[in-house]
Scaffold this active site. Structure first.
Site, mmCIF file in Angstrom:
data_model
loop_
_atom_site.group_PDB
_atom_site.id
_atom_site.type_symbol
_atom_site.label_atom_id
_atom_site.label_comp_id
_atom_site.label_asym_id
_atom_site.label_seq_id
_atom_site.Cartn_x
_atom_site.Cartn_y
_atom_site.Cartn_z
ATOM 1 N N SER A 233 0.831 -1.216 0.000
ATOM 2 C CA SER A 233 0.000 0.000 0.000
ATOM 3 C C SER A 233 0.863 1.263 0.000
ATOM 4 O O SER A 233 0.598 2.202 -0.770
ATOM 5 C CB SER A 233 -0.966 0.004 1.182
ATOM 6 O OG SER A 233 -0.314 -0.324 2.380
ATOM 7 N N HIS A 263 -2.010 -8.938 2.266
ATOM 8 C CA HIS A 263 -1.685 -7.668 2.935
ATOM 9 C C HIS A 263 -2.808 -7.373 3.939
ATOM 10 O O HIS A 263 -3.037 -8.152 4.846
ATOM 11 C CB HIS A 263 -1.518 -6.604 1.841
ATOM 12 C CG HIS A 263 -0.893 -5.307 2.269
ATOM 13 N ND1 HIS A 263 -0.296 -5.115 3.483
ATOM 14 C CD2 HIS A 263 -0.782 -4.115 1.627
ATOM 15 C CE1 HIS A 263 0.163 -3.869 3.567
ATOM 16 N NE2 HIS A 263 -0.134 -3.236 2.455
ATOM 17 N N ARG A 318 3.137 -4.849 17.434
ATOM 18 C CA ARG A 318 1.744 -4.380 17.317
ATOM 19 C C ARG A 318 0.796 -5.487 17.781
ATOM 20 O O ARG A 318 -0.223 -5.224 18.406
ATOM 21 C CB ARG A 318 1.451 -3.950 15.871
ATOM 22 C CG ARG A 318 2.383 -2.825 15.388
ATOM 23 C CD ARG A 318 2.273 -2.584 13.896
ATOM 24 N NE ARG A 318 2.602 -3.777 13.118
ATOM 25 C CZ ARG A 318 2.393 -3.896 11.809
ATOM 26 N NH1 ARG A 318 1.855 -2.895 11.130
ATOM 27 N NH2 ARG A 318 2.725 -5.011 11.183
HETATM 28 N N1 HAX Z 1 1.382 -20.148 6.834
HETATM 29 C C1 HAX Z 1 1.828 -21.063 5.961
HETATM 30 N N2 HAX Z 1 2.851 -20.845 5.112
HETATM 31 C C2 HAX Z 1 3.472 -19.671 5.195
HETATM 32 C C3 HAX Z 1 3.079 -18.670 6.094
HETATM 33 C C4 HAX Z 1 1.981 -18.932 6.933
HETATM 34 N N3 HAX Z 1 1.494 -18.026 7.787
HETATM 35 N N4 HAX Z 1 3.879 -17.595 5.943
HETATM 36 C C5 HAX Z 1 4.756 -17.907 4.944
HETATM 37 N N5 HAX Z 1 4.492 -19.150 4.495
HETATM 38 C C6 HAX Z 1 5.135 -19.838 3.381
HETATM 39 C C7 HAX Z 1 4.952 -19.003 2.108
HETATM 40 O O1 HAX Z 1 3.663 -19.194 1.539
HETATM 41 C C8 HAX Z 1 6.084 -19.486 1.256
HETATM 42 O O2 HAX Z 1 5.689 -20.728 0.691
HETATM 43 P P1 HAX Z 1 6.100 -21.125 -0.835
HETATM 44 O O3 HAX Z 1 7.606 -21.189 -0.804
HETATM 45 O O4 HAX Z 1 5.438 -22.436 -1.029
HETATM 46 O O5 HAX Z 1 5.587 -20.035 -1.714
HETATM 47 C C9 HAX Z 1 7.185 -19.745 2.285
HETATM 48 O O6 HAX Z 1 6.519 -19.875 3.549
HETATM 49 C C10 HAX Z 1 8.196 -18.612 2.374
HETATM 50 O O7 HAX Z 1 7.523 -17.409 2.601
HETATM 51 P P2 HAX Z 1 8.205 -16.213 3.437
HETATM 52 O O8 HAX Z 1 9.429 -15.788 2.688
HETATM 53 O O9 HAX Z 1 8.363 -16.617 4.854
HETATM 54 O O10 HAX Z 1 7.075 -15.092 3.398
HETATM 55 P P3 HAX Z 1 6.826 -13.971 2.275
HETATM 56 O O11 HAX Z 1 7.724 -12.828 2.566
HETATM 57 O O12 HAX Z 1 6.851 -14.545 0.909
HETATM 58 O O13 HAX Z 1 5.324 -13.574 2.594
HETATM 59 C C11 HAX Z 1 3.462 -13.126 4.020
HETATM 60 C C12 HAX Z 1 4.960 -12.878 3.773
HETATM 61 C C13 HAX Z 1 2.996 -12.195 5.136
HETATM 62 C C14 HAX Z 1 2.665 -12.802 2.750
HETATM 63 C C15 HAX Z 1 3.262 -14.612 4.434
HETATM 64 O O14 HAX Z 1 3.941 -14.863 5.653
HETATM 65 C C16 HAX Z 1 1.804 -15.015 4.568
HETATM 66 O O15 HAX Z 1 1.170 -15.363 3.568
HETATM 67 N N6 HAX Z 1 1.230 -14.940 5.829
HETATM 68 C C17 HAX Z 1 -0.180 -15.213 6.029
HETATM 69 C C18 HAX Z 1 -1.020 -14.043 5.573
HETATM 70 C C19 HAX Z 1 -0.834 -12.827 6.475
HETATM 71 O O16 HAX Z 1 -0.895 -12.940 7.692
HETATM 72 N N7 HAX Z 1 -0.645 -11.636 5.868
HETATM 73 C C20 HAX Z 1 -0.574 -10.383 6.625
HETATM 74 C C21 HAX Z 1 0.843 -9.839 6.721
HETATM 75 C C22 HAX Z 1 0.891 -8.535 7.471
HETATM 76 C C23 HAX Z 1 0.375 -7.440 6.608
HETATM 77 O O17 HAX Z 1 0.941 -7.040 5.600
HETATM 78 N N8 HAX Z 1 -0.759 -6.925 6.950
HETATM 79 O O18 HAX Z 1 -1.291 -6.010 6.153
#
Ligand code: HAX
Length: 426
Positions: A233, A263, A318
Site C-alpha cells: 500500500s 496484505h 503491534r
Molecule cells: N502459513 C503457511 N505458510 C506460510 C506462512 C503462513 N502463515 N507464511 C509464509 N508461508 C510460506 C509461504 O507461503 C512461502 O511458501 P512457498 O515457498 O510455497 O511459496 C514460504 O513460507 C516462504 O515465505 P516467506 O518468505 O516466509 O514469506 P513472504 O515474505 O513470501 O510472505 C506473508 C509474507 C505475510 C505474505 C506470508 O507470511 C503469509 O502469507 N502470511 C499469512 C497471511 C498474512 O498474515 N498476511 C498479513 C501480513 C501482514 C500485513 O501485511 N498486513 O497487512
C-alpha cells in the site's frame, strides 16, 4: 494557518537543501545490489526506496521517527500523524490545533454518499472506501493549484492541504460505509468535541458504555498507521503520487493494494480462521486439537493467516500491544482465548512445517477478535479500519516526498532473456 503547517514551513526549505546537497555529493555511491532471486522474489530486501517516516528492523518491528511503536501505543493518532510528518511529537498547542483541523474538515460531500448508494449491495467495503476517496478527487487543492502554475517548492503545502482534508473526512466516510453496507440505520453526525478516533467510534454506532471501544479505536489507529515505504500500500501510494497525481488518487490506489489477502485483508481471514476453530471444537480447543487443525490448514495448501511477515522475524510488537489490550479488557472472551492459544501453538507448528521464514504473529493475528468482542462482527469491514489508519502513513509519506522534491518513479525493468544473458556472462 495550523501549527503543523507552520512547523513545516519553517523546516522544509532546510531539509530540501540538505538532501539536494547530500545527493549531489554522493550521487555515484552504491547502497544495494540486486540478486536474481530478488528480481523474481518481490524485490525482497532490495534497498531502492527512501522513506523517512518509519523503519521496520526485522528484529525490532515498527519504529516511527526513532520511537518504537510500543512507546507510542497510548498516544492519540493525531499526535502520531504529527510525528510521522515532522519527526517530532506535538506540544499541547500543536496537538489541539491538529485536532481542530481534522474535525473542521470532516464533512463528506453528499455526492459521495449518492455515488456509494448506486453501487451493487454486494460490493466489498474496501471498494466503497477506495471509490469514496476517488470520488472526492475534484476537491483536490493540489490539482487546482498545479493547473494554476504552482511552483515546485509549494507542492508540499498543497499536498498537506489535501491530506488534512482527506484525513479529516475518512472516519466519517468509513463509518458511513459501515452503516450503509450492514444496514445499521442512518449515518451518525460527527461530534466536534471528540478526538479523531473517538469520533470514528462514535460514528460507527457501536455500543460503548465505558469508552473501551473508543480506546480500542485509538490504539488500532496508532498501531496500523505506518510500516515504512516498501509494503504494497505504501509503495503503491508513493509511486502514484510521484507522477504528481494528487493524494486522492494516490491514497485510493494504495488502499486497493491493502485490500489483498496477503496484505491488509489478512485480518478478516484471521478472524474467519479463529471462528472456524471455535465452531469445530465448540469452544476453546486443547493445544493438541489446535495443532491438528493448523496442520489440516497447512496440508490443504493454505497459509495460517496472521502469521509470518515479509520483513519481521519476531512477534510483531503491534500484536503484543493488541494482546495486552485484550488481556486487560476481554480476557474471558473465548475468541480472545483462542487467539492467545494460537499464539502459544502456531509458531511451533510453523517451525516444524519449515517454510515460513517468520513463524511469529503479525499485526493481523489479534485485532479481529477484539473488534468481534465489541460486536463488530462484520469482518469484511476490518480492512477499512486498517485503511483509515494506514492513510495517515500514506499521507505523511506523500507530504514528505513532495517536501523533498522527489522525482517520478521510473525503475528500469529487464527481460528474462536479458537476465539469462547477463548471468551467463558471469
Ligand atoms: N502459513 C503457511 N505458510 C506460510 C506462512 C503462513 N502463515 N507464511 C509464509 N508461508 C510460506 C509461504 O507461503 C512461502 O511458501 P512457498 O515457498 O510455497 O511459496 C514460504 O513460507 C516462504 O515465505 P516467506 O518468505 O516466509 O514469506 P513472504 O515474505 O513470501 O510472505 C506473508 C509474507 C505475510 C505474505 C506470508 O507470511 C503469509 O502469507 N502470511 C499469512 C497471511 C498474512 O498474515 N498476511 C498479513 C501480513 C501482514 C500485513 O501485511 N498486513 O497487512
Amino acid at each position: 494557518m495550523g501549527k503543523l503547517k507552520e512547523k513545516l514551513a519553517k523546516t522544509v526549505p532546510a531539509l530540501r537543501d540538505d538532501i539536494k546537497g547530500f545527493v549531489k555529493q554522493n550521487a555515484d555511491k552504491s547502497v544495494s545490489e540486486v540478486k536474481v532471486s530478488q528480481l523474481y522474489g518481490g524485490m525482497r530486501g532490495v534497498k531502492a526506496l527512501v522513506c523517512d517516516t518509519s523503519v521496520v528492523p526485522p528484529d525490532k518491528g515498527l519504529i516511527i521517527r526513532g520511537r518504537p511503536i510500543g512507546e507510542l501505543k497510548d498516544q492519540l493518532p493525531e499526535a502520531v500523524f504529527y510525528l510521522l510528518v515532522t519527526g517530532e511529537m506535538p506540544d499541547a498547542e500543536a496537538l489541539e490545533s491538529l485536532k481542530k483541523e481534522f474535525s473542521s474538515r470532516s464533512k463528506v460531500p453528499d455526492y459521495v454518499w449518492k455515488t456509494l448508494e448506486a453501487l451493487p449491495k454486494d460490493s466489498h467495503p474496501m471498494v466503497m472506501f477506495s471509490l469514496g476517496i476517488l470520488a472526492m478527487e475534484k476537491e483536490s487543492v493540489f490539482r487546482k493549484q498545479y493547473t494554476a502554475g504552482m511552483k515546485k517548492s509549494e507542492y508540499w503545502d498543497a499536498t498537506l492541504e489535501d491530506c488534512l482534508n482527506l484525513l479529516g473526512k475518512l472516519p466519517n466516510l468509513a463509518a458511513g460505509i459501515y452503516r450503509m453496507k450492514f444496514d445499521k440505520g442512518a449515518r451518525i453526525e460527527p461530534d466536534p468535541k471528540l478526538d479523531w478516533a473517538a469520533n470514528f467510534a462514535h460514528m460507527l454506532g457501536i455500543k460503548d458504555p465505558d469508552g473501551s471501544f473508543a480506546d480500542l479505536m485509538r490504539l488500532y489507529m496508532v498501531l496500523h498507521s505506518d510500516h515504512e515505504g516498501g509494503n504494497v500500500s505504501a509503495h503503491t501510494c508513493h509511486c502514484v503520487g510521484s507522477a504528481l497525481s494528487d493524494p486522492y488518487y494516490a491514497v485510493s490506489a494504495g488502499l486497493n493494494g491493502l485490500a489483498g489477502p496477503l496484505h491488509g485483508l489478512a485480518n478478516q481471514e484471521c478472524l474467519r480462521w479463529v471462528i472456524m476453530v471455535k465452531e469445530k471444537f465448540g469452544g476453546v480447543p486443547t493445544d493438541e486439537q489446535l495443532k491438528q487443525f493448523a496442520w489440516d490448514t497447512l496440508n490443504s495448501g493454505q497459509v495460517i493467516p496472521g502469521y509470518g511477515h515479509a520483513v519481521l522475524r519476531i512477534t510483531d510488537p503491534r500484536f503484543a500491544a493488541f494482546r495486552e489490550f485484550g488481556a486487560r479488557v476481554c480476557a474471558d472472551d473465548p475468541y480472545f482465548q483462542i487467539v492467545d492459544k494460537v499464539f502459544n501453538v502456531i509458531p511451533g507448528v510453523l517451525k516444524e512445517h519449515g517454510k515460513a521464514k517468520d513463524p511469529w504473529p503479525n499485526v493481523d493475528a489479534a485485532s479481529g477478535c477484539l473488534l468481534y468482542h465489541f460486536g463488530m462482527t462484520e469482518f469484511e469491514y476490518y480492512t477499512v479500519l486498517f485503511g483509515v489508519s494506514r492513510a495517515m502513513g500514506m499521507c505523511s509519506q506523500l507530504v514528505v516526498s513532495r517536501a523533498l522534491g522527489e522525482a517520478i518513479e521510473r525503475p528500469k525493468s529487464v527481460t528474462t532473456d536479458w537476465v539469462k544473458e547477463t548471468v551467463s556472462k558471469g
